[in-house]
Scaffold this motif. Structure first.
Motif, PDB file in Angstrom:
ATOM      1  N   THR A   1       8.056  -7.226  -5.612  1.00 38.14           N
ATOM      2  CA  THR A   1       7.244  -6.166  -5.026  1.00 38.14           C
ATOM      3  C   THR A   1       6.566  -5.175  -6.400  1.00 38.14           C
ATOM      4  N   LEU A   2       7.113  -4.356  -7.076  1.00 42.76           N
ATOM      5  CA  LEU A   2       6.177  -3.864  -8.462  1.00 42.76           C
ATOM      6  C   LEU A   2       6.090  -4.912  -9.175  1.00 42.76           C
ATOM      7  N   GLU A   3       6.959  -5.511  -9.346  1.00 43.83           N
ATOM      8  CA  GLU A   3       6.749  -6.837 -10.826  1.00 43.83           C
ATOM      9  C   GLU A   3       5.094  -7.616 -10.301  1.00 43.83           C
ATOM     10  N   VAL A   4       4.770  -7.759  -8.617  1.00 43.20           N
ATOM     11  CA  VAL A   4       3.800  -8.374  -8.427  1.00 43.20           C
ATOM     12  C   VAL A   4       2.499  -6.914  -8.787  1.00 43.20           C
ATOM     13  N   LEU A   5       2.596  -5.839  -8.718  1.00 44.11           N
ATOM     14  CA  LEU A   5       1.287  -4.536  -8.118  1.00 44.11           C
ATOM     15  C   LEU A   5       1.458  -4.406  -9.640  1.00 44.11           C
ATOM     16  N   TYR A   6       2.683  -4.439 -10.463  1.00 38.37           N
ATOM     17  CA  TYR A   6       2.167  -3.781 -11.775  1.00 38.37           C
ATOM     18  C   TYR A   6       2.702  -4.661 -13.041  1.00 38.37           C
ATOM     19  N   PRO A   7       2.104  -5.846 -13.635  1.00 44.90           N
ATOM     20  CA  PRO A   7       2.932  -6.805 -14.275  1.00 44.90           C
ATOM     21  C   PRO A   7       2.593  -6.438 -15.731  1.00 44.90           C
ATOM     22  N   LYS A   8       1.988  -5.210 -16.178  1.00 43.40           N
ATOM     23  CA  LYS A   8       2.039  -4.563 -17.439  1.00 43.40           C
ATOM     24  C   LYS A   8       3.311  -3.863 -18.140  1.00 43.40           C
ATOM     25  N   GLU A   9       3.984  -3.367 -16.790  1.00 39.24           N
ATOM     26  CA  GLU A   9       4.712  -2.380 -16.489  1.00 39.24           C
ATOM     27  C   GLU A   9       5.939  -3.191 -16.640  1.00 39.24           C
ATOM     28  N   PHE A  10       6.269  -4.042 -16.982  1.00 36.54           N
ATOM     29  CA  PHE A  10       7.318  -5.179 -16.843  1.00 36.54           C
ATOM     30  C   PHE A  10       8.903  -4.320 -17.745  1.00 36.54           C
ATOM     31  N   ASP A  11       8.769  -3.984 -18.504  1.00 33.84           N
ATOM     32  CA  ASP A  11       9.536  -3.903 -19.559  1.00 33.84           C
ATOM     33  C   ASP A  11       9.950  -2.585 -18.869  1.00 33.84           C
ATOM     34  N   SER A  12       8.990  -1.400 -18.261  1.00 32.12           N
ATOM     35  CA  SER A  12       9.464  -0.115 -17.714  1.00 32.12           C
ATOM     36  C   SER A  12      10.326  -0.674 -16.755  1.00 32.12           C
ATOM     37  N   ILE A  13       9.943  -2.012 -15.489  1.00 34.14           N
ATOM     38  CA  ILE A  13      10.614  -2.297 -14.553  1.00 34.14           C
ATOM     39  C   ILE A  13      11.558  -2.593 -14.377  1.00 34.14           C
ATOM     40  N   LYS A  14      11.834  -3.532 -16.270  1.00 38.28           N
ATOM     41  CA  LYS A  14      13.604  -4.266 -16.130  1.00 38.28           C
ATOM     42  C   LYS A  14      14.220  -2.663 -16.219  1.00 38.28           C
ATOM     43  N   GLU A  15      13.903  -1.724 -16.989  1.00 39.32           N
ATOM     44  CA  GLU A  15      15.298  -0.510 -17.424  1.00 39.32           C
ATOM     45  C   GLU A  15      15.925  -0.421 -16.191  1.00 39.32           C
ATOM     46  N   LEU A  16      13.857   0.429 -15.402  1.00 42.02           N
ATOM     47  CA  LEU A  16      14.645   0.327 -13.729  1.00 42.02           C
ATOM     48  C   LEU A  16      16.036   0.062 -13.287  1.00 42.02           C
ATOM     49  N   ARG A  17      16.014  -1.785 -13.387  1.00 42.30           N
ATOM     50  CA  ARG A  17      16.692  -2.421 -13.117  1.00 42.30           C
ATOM     51  C   ARG A  17      17.584  -2.096 -13.007  1.00 42.30           C
ATOM     52  N   ARG A  18      17.952  -2.294 -14.945  1.00 43.39           N
ATOM     53  CA  ARG A  18      19.208  -2.148 -15.352  1.00 43.39           C
ATOM     54  C   ARG A  18      20.171  -1.756 -15.342  1.00 43.39           C
ATOM     55  N   LEU A  19      19.556   0.214 -15.290  1.00 40.55           N
ATOM     56  CA  LEU A  19      20.078   0.853 -14.445  1.00 40.55           C
ATOM     57  C   LEU A  19      20.562   1.014 -12.899  1.00 40.55           C
TER      58      LEU A  19
ATOM     59  N   ASP B   1       0.519  -1.250   0.134  1.00 43.99           N
ATOM     60  CA  ASP B   1      -0.325  -0.517   0.101  1.00 43.99           C
ATOM     61  C   ASP B   1       0.722   1.680   0.198  1.00 43.99           C
ATOM     62  N   VAL B   2       1.414   1.412   0.919  1.00 46.05           N
ATOM     63  CA  VAL B   2       2.886   2.132   1.031  1.00 46.05           C
ATOM     64  C   VAL B   2       3.451   2.736  -0.667  1.00 46.05           C
ATOM     65  N   ASP B   3       3.841   1.334  -1.158  1.00 51.59           N
ATOM     66  CA  ASP B   3       4.540   1.468  -2.333  1.00 51.59           C
ATOM     67  C   ASP B   3       3.586   2.294  -3.366  1.00 51.59           C
ATOM     68  N   MET B   4       2.523   1.722  -3.321  1.00 47.08           N
ATOM     69  CA  MET B   4       1.258   2.374  -4.516  1.00 47.08           C
ATOM     70  C   MET B   4       0.354   3.679  -4.135  1.00 47.08           C
ATOM     71  N   ILE B   5       1.335   4.490  -2.703  1.00 44.55           N
ATOM     72  CA  ILE B   5       0.606   5.058  -2.628  1.00 44.55           C
ATOM     73  C   ILE B   5       1.364   6.726  -3.137  1.00 44.55           C
ATOM     74  N   ALA B   6       2.627   6.164  -3.259  1.00 46.22           N
ATOM     75  CA  ALA B   6       3.756   7.153  -3.571  1.00 46.22           C
ATOM     76  C   ALA B   6       3.557   6.614  -5.110  1.00 46.22           C
ATOM     77  N   ALA B   7       3.803   5.699  -5.706  1.00 48.58           N
ATOM     78  CA  ALA B   7       3.530   5.835  -7.428  1.00 48.58           C
ATOM     79  C   ALA B   7       2.092   6.525  -7.808  1.00 48.58           C
ATOM     80  N   ASP B   8       1.064   6.692  -6.817  1.00 48.74           N
ATOM     81  CA  ASP B   8      -0.105   7.336  -7.255  1.00 48.74           C
ATOM     82  C   ASP B   8       0.112   8.829  -6.630  1.00 48.74           C
ATOM     83  N   ALA B   9       0.657   9.183  -6.115  1.00 44.99           N
ATOM     84  CA  ALA B   9       1.186  10.685  -6.184  1.00 44.99           C
ATOM     85  C   ALA B   9       1.862  11.194  -7.036  1.00 44.99           C
ATOM     86  N   ALA B  10       2.758  10.522  -7.243  1.00 47.13           N
ATOM     87  CA  ALA B  10       4.072  10.789  -8.669  1.00 47.13           C
ATOM     88  C   ALA B  10       3.564  10.247  -9.541  1.00 47.13           C
TER      89      ALA B  10
END
Length: 368
Positions: free
Chosen positions: A241-259, A188-197
């Protein structure tokens, strides 16, 4: 954990972010590290600059200015606390708070709501290079338009630490029961922070880093003496946790992890900090600013001063990379470990610490 220690960590994170912001603000638009050295010396800017600030009324400030980064961070805190008091969903209460901030930037103080007392502080009403994306998106919201952009700028990341700081505070429970945070589910913390951004930055790489930052800070605030190994485990857990919460954003999560992994690989590099940091990016976008903050945090995990200096001395978005680094590392070392010279020279230091204590208490109280 002793509650006083947790309060110190929350103060450390909020004040630490403001220190990084104020340290980086004078050099944000210089354009090159060479230019920074020409102005501040061989090692770049190493202390808060209190020498160059003139106030709108013609007076001179003797403090190092915070920028829009810290201004919006304080409104995030006020909006989140208002959500609890008003029984409102956090995203909407935070959005209302951002609209109040927007009014302070366009000179319409009399038009704004009065839910956030922070808007009555004179220094908050000064324009400190507010981001175009934030201003445009909030104008759309105010006019009832559908806000859409594809911005992955760091303007969402630099302001969302209060979500974690508020949520991580231990709730009183009967003896023998396992303690838990005020927001007990870290998802819930993660999602609230994402929503705020996402209110202002709709590209996934504009809000996913906020969720990851909040995840890490939440864990740090609940660990009395975190180690680098703990920190890295929180980072890894955050990605899972991001991969569980936002499975449709796999490519962006992968890019964030790579960097981020690139940043971590540079920690033990013999190259200079400026070389390593600028190989990650310039920090104008969320994934780069986050990765640069991770580099500085891990490289100088037990040295707040060195981390701050490294985080701002580059050709990019120095105040935001400094703010994010300060938010994260401040939750590691705590307020008392931040060098006194940073605190003494920081604009609105006492107000920022007061808001940190509001987050710890879970209740808004006007600073007098």
């Amino acid at each position: 954990m002793n509650k006083n220690i947790q309060q110190d960590k929350i103060r450390g994170s909020l004040v630490g972010g403001a220190v990084g912001d104020a340290l980086g603000y004078p050099v944000e638009f210089i354009g090159s590290y060479m230019g920074i050295k020409q102005r501040y010396g061989e090692h770049g800017i190493t202390r808060l600059d209190t020498t160059q600030w003139w106030l709108p009324d013609g007076g001179k400030s003797n403090k190092a200015w915070i920028s829009d980064d810290t201004q919006m961070t304080l409104f995030t805190a006020c909006g989140l606390l208002n959500a609890k008091e008003q029984g409102m969903a956090p995203k909407y209460a935070i959005c209302y708070a951002y609209i109040e901030w927007y009014f302070t930037q366009i000179g319409w103080r009399s038009s704004r709501r009065r839910d956030c007392w922070i808007g009555d502080v004179p220094e908050i009403n000064y324009r400190r290079a507010p981001g175009n994306t934030c201003m445009t998106a909030l104008k759309d919201v105010l006019e009832g338009k559908e806000t859409y952009n594809n911005s992955k700028g760091c303007g969402g990341l630099m302001r969302t630490a209060p979500v974690a700081l508020y949520g991580a505070v231990w709730r009183d429970k009967p003896e023998g029961e396992t303690p838990e945070g005020r927001i007990s589910d870290i998802k819930d913390v993660d999602m609230i922070a994402a929503d705020a951004a996402e209110i202002t930055h709709q590209h996934p790489l504009g809000w996913l880093p906020s969720a990851l930052e909040a995840h890490i800070i939440y864990r740090l605030v609940q660990n009395e003496n975190p180690t680098v190994e703990d920190f890295l485990s929180y980072l890894s857990e955050g990605y899972d946790t991001l991969e569980v919460l936002y499975p449709k954003e796999f490519d962006s999560i992968k890019e964030l992890r790579r960097l981020t992994e690139k940043a971590l690989s540079l920690v033990d590099s013999p190259a200079s900090d400026i070389g390593n940091i600028e190989s990650i990016g310039e920090g104008w976008v969320g994934d780069e600013a986050f990765a640069m903050a991770i580099y500085c945090t891990v490289k100088y995990f037990n040295d707040f001063e060195k981390a701050m200096i490294a985080s701002v001395n580059h050709q990019g978005d120095s105040d935001s990379t400094g703010a994010v680094t300060g938010n994260i590392l401040g939750a590691v070392v705590g307020y008392e470990a931040i060098p006194q010279f940073f605190k003494e020279d920081l604009e609105l230091h006492d107000v920022i610490r007061h808001v940190a204590d509001d987050l710890w208490r879970g209740k808004t109280t006007r600073y007098v």
